[in-house]
Design a protein around this motif. Structure first.
Motif, PDB file in Angstrom:
ATOM      1  N   PHE A 280      52.261   9.842  -2.870  1.00 56.90           N
ATOM      2  CA  PHE A 280      51.495  10.924  -2.268  1.00 56.90           C
ATOM      3  C   PHE A 280      51.586  12.141  -3.180  1.00 56.90           C
TER       4      PHE A 280
ATOM      5  N   ARG B 213      53.430  17.881   3.416  1.00 56.87           N
ATOM      6  CA  ARG B 213      53.075  17.367   4.743  1.00 56.87           C
ATOM      7  C   ARG B 213      52.589  15.938   4.548  1.00 56.87           C
ATOM      8  N   LEU B 214      53.455  15.031   4.906  1.00 56.31           N
ATOM      9  CA  LEU B 214      53.136  13.619   4.675  1.00 56.31           C
ATOM     10  C   LEU B 214      53.178  12.881   6.018  1.00 56.31           C
ATOM     11  N   PHE B 215      52.042  12.377   6.388  1.00 54.46           N
ATOM     12  CA  PHE B 215      51.959  11.571   7.617  1.00 54.46           C
ATOM     13  C   PHE B 215      52.424  10.165   7.305  1.00 54.46           C
TER      14      PHE B 215
ATOM     15  N   PRO C 138      50.044   6.056   8.148  1.00 58.27           N
ATOM     16  CA  PRO C 138      49.205   5.121   7.393  1.00 58.27           C
ATOM     17  C   PRO C 138      49.999   4.046   6.660  1.00 58.27           C
ATOM     18  N   TYR C 139      51.284   4.204   6.571  1.00 56.72           N
ATOM     19  CA  TYR C 139      52.048   3.268   5.752  1.00 56.72           C
ATOM     20  C   TYR C 139      52.744   2.230   6.623  1.00 56.72           C
TER      21      TYR C 139
ATOM     22  N   GLU D  38      43.995  15.269  10.881  1.00 56.38           N
ATOM     23  CA  GLU D  38      45.145  14.527  10.357  1.00 56.38           C
ATOM     24  C   GLU D  38      44.674  13.442   9.394  1.00 56.38           C
TER      25      GLU D  38
ATOM     26  N   GLN E 120      44.218  13.982   5.826  1.00 52.53           N
ATOM     27  CA  GLN E 120      45.434  14.308   5.083  1.00 52.53           C
ATOM     28  C   GLN E 120      46.175  13.062   4.613  1.00 52.53           C
ATOM     29  N   HIS E 121      45.651  11.906   4.971  1.00 51.95           N
ATOM     30  CA  HIS E 121      46.283  10.690   4.484  1.00 51.95           C
ATOM     31  C   HIS E 121      45.945  10.409   3.040  1.00 51.95           C
ATOM     32  N   ALA E 122      44.934  11.099   2.534  1.00 51.09           N
ATOM     33  CA  ALA E 122      44.514  10.824   1.166  1.00 51.09           C
ATOM     34  C   ALA E 122      45.670  11.074   0.209  1.00 51.09           C
TER      35      ALA E 122
ATOM     36  N   ARG F  37      42.102  15.506  -1.077  1.00 51.50           N
ATOM     37  CA  ARG F  37      42.681  15.718   0.244  1.00 51.50           C
ATOM     38  C   ARG F  37      42.419  17.144   0.731  1.00 51.50           C
TER      39      ARG F  37
END
Lengths: 300, 790
Positions: A232, A248-250, A253-254, B93, B96-98, B104
């Motif tokens: 990221f 800010r890492l969601f 998705p992983y 949200e 923001q996964h990009a 992003r």
């Protein structure tokens, strides 16, 4: 055994769960690469259902007894074929005899202790399976399996401190980074920042990686496999002293799993956040920090 | 190499555009089929083209604009929740996964814009989040464009007063805070650009950087457009924060541009009320920043503002605009030691212009500005720099233009001190400007003091300054200059004779230093100016008689005597002579015999000793005769002496015809056609006879030397004199004498050797006709003429 069964099935065995209609189904990747939907359980649940055995038309099945086992197995890929059962429960369904027509047997394992989660790793697999065996003396037993998945939920940890650290290379690069927690659940968001105290190198970009370290075996036979699950980009370009870059890492998705520590002395799965700075000559500067991943019960 | 570079760049740009178009195509397809996932994927890929580092700002802008257009379409899609079925919060949200930061953040800004519009979250929170997240892009060019995009999409969504996004804790403060922060970050990126890349292309980089400045400046423009930014907020928040950024960035280009920007985008009244803060920043700027232009712009704006409506003037006083500006300029000049002198002076010119427009009544301010300028210039002898000189001229001309009254400028004590710093040539030009200003406005300079100052100002014209290279003088210019000075002298006037005398003394003191080349120009006007005063005094003589009045004609005449004397000492005797005669005449009118006599004596002395040229002598003697004829102040003795002299000199002229004419002119000295004028017929006749003799002699000389006698003109002229006195009743002039003269002329004309001259023939004929006419007219005169036979 399968081959014989497939080649000449003497009877059909089907395993159904009593709450099969309402129970949540989740995809499970099988050995052949396909995914199948399997029911999801957690530890301490009752696993109940019915076994139905239906001989092939006009044949009878002679047997020396029918049993159902609930097995928790760990399989090492480098030691293929050898399962290690850490859980094994058995219920005898029938005494030796003959079956002429379709016959159903209810079964139940109540409050089963399943401390470990189903896991599919690079070198190791942990699975739960129901195994029905129709024992026959000479013709070989007839066996049927039903996989199911186990996930265990953890309450939010009472202590969850942030990770804060100052690292650097003398007279070259000095940064301070902060991740808001040390334990994240699977759908969590990593919030944090990187503060540049000293920058004497020309940084091109900065990434945050999520790495999974799976170690199997023990002692000299330890195999360690590291995968980068997420890369990221946090920053583009060269910062100057005093810049503060947000993180800010969601995680959603992983495909993460909870952290597994020393599962039955067979394997461990750990997660790391790896902060990587790349300079213009493509040199990499990094700092790796372990974080704990846990599974939080779905509120929905 | 370089052309290759450009070609490469073209190629890269083309590739980038192709990449955008390709992904845009698939993105459109996804949008048309309401496929959110695909839309995000392709938009993200599309935006990845903006990650290039290979384009110059100009080309990058091209690429950016193309991406921008596509993002507009995407934003439309995001707005329509029905199409993609994803709530805006989730969308916020999701983007923001990009993995790559640039796509992003572009997507985040796009969704953020929709988010604010949906009002599902307070605008301030979204804005704050966006502006914070954008920190991730530290690459100057990419960061600038990203933040520029943010500014663009958020512009109509700021929680300004009266905006639909205001309220519920969203205040204009948040809007301002957001813009300020974005501005600060953009400026940092912009400033940082200069440190990118190798030193050798520094110039190119600076040029490219300059092209991007409007991206940064736009934020200030946005700030100025926010309704809620009232004076108080501007003063307490906006300006200090912006200035802090400006000062701290320590970058020449940015500081200059941003200061200018501040001055241009915010309203005048704000500037006026925050002068101190704004000016306080100036000395803190980098020494290389062109502060003078910045300040000049500011002062120009403020003076225009002051000029636009008189109501605002009290504000200027209230905030002490002048004092603040003045001290700020002082500080800037002190801070920027390397500033060329021209820069400092330009600043003073601006300040002066400002002062003149805003505080036209405050001469002390003007003087203060000039004083500061003098201080700056002191220590340096003369200005060598032509630009600086130009500015000084501008500085000095400004008050003249404004007040259109040199008298005002004369009260400025520092004015001449500034002029001292000009080189001689410019000094003269300036002096000319001053004189022209006086002429144009017809200004009277009415006290000796002012005259003193004025002459101090224009001393470049009055005397040789040290080191003037004389040979460089253009004669025509010189004449014009001196003529101007002469004209100026006439502008010095006061009704009070005493003061006027003082003025004259002052002028005299100055012009006497002028040297031989200037005196011929300057003395005559002075003399005439003095004579004018004499005549005025003569009128009032009765009133002031007996008092101890220094301004008596006598005193003036003494002065004049000395003055003219100096003219005769340098070889301008003819001029001196004329002036003496003028004075004599004036003395005559004042009835002061000794003075008049003295002047005549001087005139004669000059005639004897200095006037050598025969032509000049003729002219001079005629002037003397003419003047003397008018004199009535002399007693018999003095008069005799003078007339005797005059006749004597007349007869001693070189050429016979000149002698003849002078002598018959002398005849008038003995016959003044006044009530109680002298009427000495005998001596008149003597003169005429003498002239007749000379005419005869002349005729004979002509016969001898040329073999032909000259024309009869002289005789006819004498005949006319005879007729004049005959008519005036001179008993010595008889008709017989006239008859004889006519016969004589006739004989001369019939003489074989005489040359005929149509002019003299005609002259004679018309004289005869006149006699005939008088005879026929009859009456007393007719009878008198009767005996004459024509």
């Amino acid at each position: 055994n399968y081959i014989i069964g497939a080649f000449k099935p003497a009877c059909n065995i089907s395993i159904t769960f009593s709450d099969g209609k309402t129970r949540k189904q989740v995809p499970l990747k099988k050995e052949n690469g396909q995914t199948a939907m399997v029911p999801l359980f957690q530890s301490q649940e009752n696993i109940a259902g019915k076994i139905s055995i239906e001989p092939v038309q006009g044949k009878k099945v002679e047997h020396n007894g029918i049993k159902i086992e609930l097995l928790g197995q760990i399989e090492m890929y480098f030691d293929r074929g050898n399962f290690y059962d850490f859980t094994s429960l058995v219920r005898e369904l029938d005494v030796p005899g003959e079956i002429y027509e379709r016959k159903t047997y209810p079964f139940e394992f109540s409050t089963v202790e399943m401390p470990y989660e189903t896991y599919n790793g690079v070198n190791v697999r942990l699975r739960y399976v129901l195994k029905v065996t129709i024992s026959r003396g000479y013709a070989g037993s007839i066996v049927e399996y039903q996989d199911f998945m186990v996930r265990n939920y953890t309450p939010p940890p009472s202590i969850n401190t942030s990770i804060k650290m100052e690292v650097g290379i003398e007279d070259c690069l000095h940064i301070e980074f902060e991740y808001n927690k040390s334990k994240y659940h699977l759908k969590d968001v990593i919030i944090g920042k990187i503060y540049f105290l000293l920058v004497r190198i020309k940084i091109k970009n900065m990434d945050l990686e999520i790495r999974r370290r799976e170690s199997t075996g023990s002692g000299a036979n330890t195999h360690v496999e590291t995968e980068t699950l997420a890369k990221f980009e946090l920053m583009d370009g060269a910062p100057v002293r005093g810049e503060s870059i947000p993180i800010r890492l969601f995680l959603s998705p992983y495909e993460l799993t909870p952290t597994h520590r020393n599962i039955n002395n067979k394997f461990s799965v750990k997660y790391y956040l790896n902060l990587v700075l790349v300079d213009e000559e493509d040199r990499r500067y990094f700092k790796q920090q372990e974080v704990t991943i846990y599974r939080l019960a779905d509120t929905s | 190499m370089i052309s290759d570079g450009i070609e490469d760049e073209e190629k890269w740009l083309a590739e980038g555009i192709a990449g955008i178009q390709h992904n845009a195509f698939y993105m459109h397809r996804a949008l048309d089929s309401n496929n959110l996932r695909e839309a995000l994927k392709y938009s993200s890929q599309l935006l990845s083209e903006l990650r290039t580092s290979r384009l110059s700002p100009h080309k990058y802008y091209d690429l950016y604009m193309r991406a921008f257009d596509e993002l507009r379409r995407l934003e439309m899609f995001f707005k329509d929740e029905d199409k993609h079925g994803c709530s805006v919060v989730d969308l916020y949200e999701l983007v923001q996964h990009a993995g790559n930061i640039l796509p992003r953040l572009y997507l985040l800004c796009t969704v953020g814009s929709v988010y604010i519009k949906s009002k599902e979250a307070p605008a301030k929170d979204v804005l704050k989040d966006l502006v914070e997240m954008c920190r991730g892009v530290q690459h100057p060019l990419r960061g600038l464009f990203l933040r520029s995009y943010l500014a663009q999409v958020s512009r109509d969504k700021l929680p300004d007063i009266g905006s639909e996004y205001e309220g519920d804790g969203d205040t204009v403060n948040d809007a301002v805070e957001f813009v300020l922060q974005n501005f600060a970050e953009m400026n940092k990126l912009w400033v940082r650009m200069q440190h990118q890349g190798p030193i050798m292309v520094k110039d190119k980089l600076e040029k490219e950087r300059n092209e991007l400045r409007d991206l940064v400046g736009k934020n200030l423009h946005v700030l100025s457009q926010i309704e809620g930014v009232d004076l108080e907020m501007y003063k307490d928040t906006v300006l200090p924060r912006v200035l802090e950024q400006v000062v701290n960035c320590k970058d020449e280009l940015a500081q200059y541009y941003l200061m200018d920007c501040i001055i241009q985008v915010f309203p005048d009244e704000y500037h006026l009320q925050t002068l101190e803060i704004l000016l306080g920043a100036c000395p803190q700027l980098q020494p290389t920043v062109d502060v003078k232009t910045v300040l000049s712009q500011l002062m120009e704006r403020l003076s225009n503002y002051a000029a636009s409506s008189p109501e605002v003037l009290p504000e200027f006083l209230q905030v002490e605009a002048f004092t603040k500006l003045s001290s700020a300029i002082g500080k800037v000049i002190a801070a920027q030691v390397d500033m060329p002198i021209v820069g400092a002076i330009t600043l003073y010119v601006s300040l002066l212009t400002f002062t003149l427009r805003v505080h036209p009544d405050r001469l002390d301010y003007v003087d203060q500005v000039l004083g500061a300028c003098v201080k700056k210039l002191s220590g340096k002898a003369k200005l060598e720099d032509s630009k600086a000189t130009k500015q000084v001229v501008a500085l000095l001309s400004a008050p003249l233009e404004k007040y259109s009254d040199i008298v005002t400028a004369l009260t400025l004590s520092n004015y001449p001190r500034v002029m001292d710093h000009l080189d001689n040539g410019t000094n003269k030009v300036m002096a000319m400007v001053i004189i022209q200003s006086i002429m144009k406005n017809n200004t009277r300079v009415s006290t000796a003091e002012k005259v003193e100052v004025l002459f101090e100002l224009i001393k470049g014209l009055i005397k040789d300054l040290d080191g003037t290279p004389m040979d460089e003088l253009d004669e025509e210019d010189f004449k014009e200059e001196q003529n101007s000075v002469a004209r100026l002298i006439h502008m010095l006037y006061n009704d009070d004779p005493e003061e006027m005398l003082k003025i004259i003394c002052t002028v005299r003191k100055h012009i006497m230093t002028g040297g031989s080349t200037r005196l011929p120009f300057t003395i005559p006007p002075l003399v005439f100016s003095a004579l004018k005063l004499v005549r005025r005094l003569q009128g009032q003589d009765g009133d002031v008689a007996g008092e101890e009045d220094p301004a008596t004609p006598k005193k003036i005449f003494q002065l004049l005597n000395q003055t003219i004397e100096s003219l005769s000492s340098i070889p301008f005797p003819e001029l001196a002579l004329r002036l003496y005669l003028q004075c004599a005449e004036a003395a005559n009118d004042c009835d002061i015999e000794p003075v008049a006599y003295e002047f005549f004596t001087q005139a004669f002395v000059l005639y004897e000793e200095e006037v050598a040229d025969s032509k000049a002598q003729v002219t001079a003697i005629h002037l003397i005769i003419g003047t003397l004829q008018k004199m009535n102040v002399f007693g018999v003795e003095n008069r005799d002496t003078l007339t005797h002299k005059a006749t004597g000199y007349s007869a001693k002229l070189l050429k016979k015809p000149d002698q003849c004419r002078a002598v018959y002119a002398c005849s008038h000295l003995f016959w003044v056609d006044d009530q109680d004028g002298i009427k000495d017929g005998e001596r008149v006749l003597l003169c005429l006879k003498r002239s007749l003799r000379i005419a005869n002699a002349a005729q004979q000389m002509a016969n001898v030397t040329r073999g032909s006698s000259g024309p009869v003109t002289l005789f006819v002229e004498i005949l006319n004199k005879y007729l004049y006195f005959f008519e005036k009743g001179n008993p010595q002039i008889t008709s017989a004498a006239i008859q004889g003269l006519i016969e004589l002329i006739r004989t001369e004309m019939q003489n074989d050797t005489s040359t005929t001259d149509p002019a003299s023939d005609a002259f004679f004929a018309s004289t005869l006709r006149y006699i005939e006419f008088q005879k026929q007219k009859g009456g007393a005169m007719g009878e008198k003429y009767d005996p004459i036979k024509v």
